[in-house]
Design a protein around this motif. Structure first.
Motif: not given
Lengths: 215, 215, 215, 215, 215, 215, 215, 215
Positions: B146-175
């Protein structure tokens, strides 16, 4: 060549606003001429570039209250004050141009409002410190570009009506605001409503529809 | 018709994995035949649908450790344990299929890992309660659609290496995951890295590259 | 209008960088004013066009170490040196603008690095001659536009963490970097991570996350 | 409802091929009826699914030499042998379906050819070991999906005419072959020509145009 | 910062061409310096805008044979004549810029060629009157924008190798050449090969690959 | 749940047609019930799949004149004959499904028409032989997929009103008819009008608008 | 370099128009030279920017009747009057540029026409008041950007031939006219025909095809 | 694997709804188990396909009030009635599936509502006859696919808060609802708010946010 929709004010409670983008000086001067004597009919002009403003006939442009940051101009004053309050929240300072369009439209419509700039989720404490203040408004307009994650987080934290305005801030796959738009529409924060990209005016107008007097 | 890249294990520290999507039974049985006697050469199969698994020659498929949720199968056991720890975080339960592909790949590679499911930002407390636990890992894989907002919030809270894996979960403009991908790439959380949509395997492999022994 | 995220340096080990694209002189001068007295707080400015730089108030811009090719400026000096080495590799000379953004960010963060320009796969010997040198770094950043084939070939030749930065170099179906982005995300070289188009800064920041001191 | 273009063989040196995709049994039987008595007129059928083949009238389908992997059928034998040789190269085993369409078309046209399967650049030695063999052909057809990096590397290593056939192999941003197509068209390997996605037939036909007898 | 691929001339029979788009004066002067003393090594520069040309160091640019319409410049003369002939055909006069890039590249490579401008299918007689003349060449390059129907009609009328070069001529859904590109790739005229949008150079280079001496 | 627009016949000269796609049996039976007693009100149903037809209540479906190829059904007979003639032209036999939807709609509306199937430009003589016959009609509907070059060539050869119907015939970059649509809209044949993809009904309705009696 | 299609006037009843977009001064002067002595052959130039006009050779441009708003110029006068009437309707004043291109083309062709500007559906009374006037014309051209809802409403209110011309008016997801184009093509108002974005000329030419004398 | 967000009801006034799309039986049974004993906590399930419902454990699914048309199920009854009224308007009968999702959500939330089906603008009288009835509600939800013109016309006729729900109804360039979405976002009817495609639930939830009790 102009058919200004005077009855719109009665139908919608708000006069027809004039979108200046794509109109040349001849067209804009023509509209201003048409409206300049109707001093009882306040009008809002949007997307009026400073360059366009400078090219208007001075006799006509003199009557305009012009704000270059938002690209708005007000003719014949504001509408009478009305009920309802609106918070305008931005993710970054680059979103201010769009947020100011919303603010100026609220100002024109006589709606009480507050601006909360630069509180994007990369520094989450900036939002968490202001949750109560923001939630005290009837409607919350969230102005954000890039990933637009702010809209989802705000929507999950408070029960207010949340209107997302995606902005064209960002580069690459931000795609001129398309990613922010799609992220807001796909938001995991349930029940968030969205306007076109950079449409601060539309969000403010929608807030006016929401807060209109109920009979 | 198969040129299996045996030297890859020496070059990259990880044997060539076999992507089963788009391969018919003849092709898969051919690869299994090729590999079945090399018992010293562990191999991971990904995107192996249960239907594909059922159609393999029983004499060959018997040797596979198959997990239907993630669509992974392991032949000839796991790789020896190695250094480094990985947290796998998901926004919703529908992201588990992809997250489990990452988990199974980490398991195959001998990497220590933990799973934190269903902690999307619509209920922000679920993440805030676990920040310290998650940050204790070397690498954080965020799996979200969907909006994958979790990645941004996690990235802002910790200094770790963050790897985002977008998923095909969602419908319509989630595309089909495109919005999640673009939102992660445009994230206001600085320095977040991204894989292809639904590529849990790739995120785990990247964690392996990050944690490889430095000479 | 600015809520600079001072605690970010403590949270992420790196101060908030200022993305200058889309900010007018008033906004940039406002941010510089806010930061100019905090001499103990080094800050990196990115995507600062020469024209924007020239329009800053001289009293403020004087303090900036500005590099026009990369569009970066450094205020109050660099961060202290830290562990880890990074190789920055480019496919062509037109990719240098983006590669230099990465190089300058590494320089600001105190990270040791080397630049390997113009070694695209159309002349494969240029890469093959340098494989050992490149592989001696902890992280490899591959900067490439058009078909971005270099990222796949590098990823297949060495076990390092490989970060692909697609660039907007190319025309027609290169589509402003979208093809390079998608090719890197679909790479047959397994476990390659990717940033937004032209995001040299993000790749360097990610390298910082990867090389951060482990407790 | 059929206007079979008999004179095409004289104009182009190759009879009109019949694309079966999207044609129902009535249409296919109609075409077969029309052609079945013209035993001096060899015809190639492409994209004929096994299910479509099974539904043909047995009296008609009996005359077809059908190959299910490539979805091709040959009626009334092959064309006479002609000059020129073609190498067909694939990045992975999943590209074999498309490569076989090219191979069967070359077979039908009487063109000498060799197949080099599964030599993608993630294991670069597989290609480097075969460069001389491949370069010994007049035309090289490169069949590759995902990032299609193989086409660029082949194009940079040899002076042959290189025809890229992007395939729909891959997932997520591979976008059904669009990324492979765009990467081939944007290739840093200069002078590479491209066909539609999965169009093995078209690549073989083009090789026929290239190798046609010059008067 | 430059790694000019000198051995390419031996590998591909054609020296590395320099794509000037996206390179600033410093980069272009650097490349010219590198090449200016190698008078035995002819080089072609493409996409060199008149503005870029004017900003080169006069001592360096003086040696260039510059053609502003095609944006090409030739350094140290042409390559020796070689076998094979090429027809360059355009749909409209607006396609001439791209067609001239092909013509200049053929001129540089020493290939005999003819130009057939402005013979689009809206006035079909213009093409029908020239079919024999065009078909007398070894390779036919069709340069067309908008609907690019000319490529299909040419491909159906003659057995020559047909290379389509879609151009960015057109507006609206012509989408900067994407429609012409997709129409050529989907052509009902079988066996037509295609280059990137506006890539006249690539088509000429491909013709060179096709006509290269066979051992 | 149905508000059938009975006055449409008077307003537009044609009764509201019922688009069956996306309607389940309950919805379709409801509409049929509503209409079945109005025997003086002929109705056309479009995009009625055989499976949908089979699931209708037999008492209701019995009254329908159903044609499975075009997916059309006629209730209560045809409209009275009217002036004007229409030619329906197709590029290939795979376009017949869409062309037949146009033909059946013309039949329902009482319009005289002729069908010219399978005359695509890859075999140009097929069209050139029929130019006079086709031009003898008031309106020409061109049904074509893939590159849709037929529409441009027809439009350049005759002065008739030409309506292009792009079809979803083709694969890869044909993109379900988008390329045919865009090619027709960008046609070099001036003054060609276009409908939605696969919209044979709309083209026939438009012909009805064109040929309506002028007062 | 010009092959002007003189016989087109006889074939199509309208001389070849010259699209000036993308042609430089040399090309335009060349065409004007070619045409300037053929005083019996009226020609329409479209998309001629004022800047282009100013750069023409005065001896040639003097003969042009140039209109800067529409970017059209007429050489050697108008065509003789012909039958049929056309209404040109616009949604907003920003659509006038495109509408005027249609009006000027109708003027050149000798077709009687009326302009109904600024009657978009946001103020529905503006359209409802003019329905009879508009419906009195043989053909109705609807020029609208943004959501293009006007075309659907007009198509539902009258039986005339309705030609929709989508315009690039709007911002954000209006996407340069693509949304207006797609909305018109998907219109619930049945039998509406559409041109390319901003193609006022094409709509007028199509009206000419519709109204041509029937033998 | 489930972290159900129980506090959401207190935060947002509405319990977390469960989106069933993409969840397998194991996941759905797990969630139902978790929730089945919390009889004081009503829950809404959305996008629950009949096939998914049938595969639930009977002991668990028995407690659900399931509606197959909308794909919604209600567990543990409805929420207490609350203030505010909502009109749900649809353009066609094919939009009923989405509209019913909105209606069921309003029912679950205890909100008074009315449904106005099948009043699209192709038969404008159907809407004009009901303007007063619709305008008597606090919020108007407009559910429309294809060109979505209904939203603009409704927005121009009344001052109510208008929420557009684009649907995937349509074919070709309707593009699964994208055209309806973009048309609503670009609406000339000012101040219209929009949800994701087919998101009837989101529109109802937004109405709940709008009508929430103000302190």
């Amino acid at each position: 060549m102009v058919n200004y929709d005077y009855p719109r004010r009665e139908r919608l409670g708000m006069p027809e606003a004039v979108l200046c983008a794509g109109k040349d000086s001849a067209a804009l001067n023509g509209i201003l001429s048409e409206l300049s004597d109707r001093t009882d009919h306040p009008v809002l002009f949007t997307r009026l570039e400073p360059l366009q403003f400078d090219r208007l006939e001075p006799a006509l442009s003199r009557a305009l209250d012009f704000d270059p940051l938002s690209g708005t101009a007000i003719l014949h004053g504001r509408l009478p004050p009305r009920q309802g309050t609106v918070a305008v929240v931005t993710a970054g300072t680059a979103d201010l141009r769009v947020a100011t369009e919303a603010v100026r439209t609220l100002h024109f419509m006589g709606v009480e409002h507050s601006l909360f700039p630069d509180i994007g989720v990369a520094g989450l404490w900036r939002l968490l410190d202001r949750v109560e203040q923001i939630a005290a408004h009837d409607v919350v307009i969230v102005v954000a570009g890039m990933d637009a994650a702010l809209a989802s987080v705000v929507g999950g934290l408070m029960s207010n009506c949340v209107i997302g305005v995606p902005t064209s801030v960002g580069y690459g796959v931000a795609q001129g605001g398309t990613t922010a738009l799609h992220a807001m529409l796909s938001s995991c924060g349930q029940g968030i409503l969205v306007t076109n990209i950079d449409n601060g005016f539309g969000a403010a107008f929608a807030a006016h529809r929401i807060n209109r007097p109920q009979d």
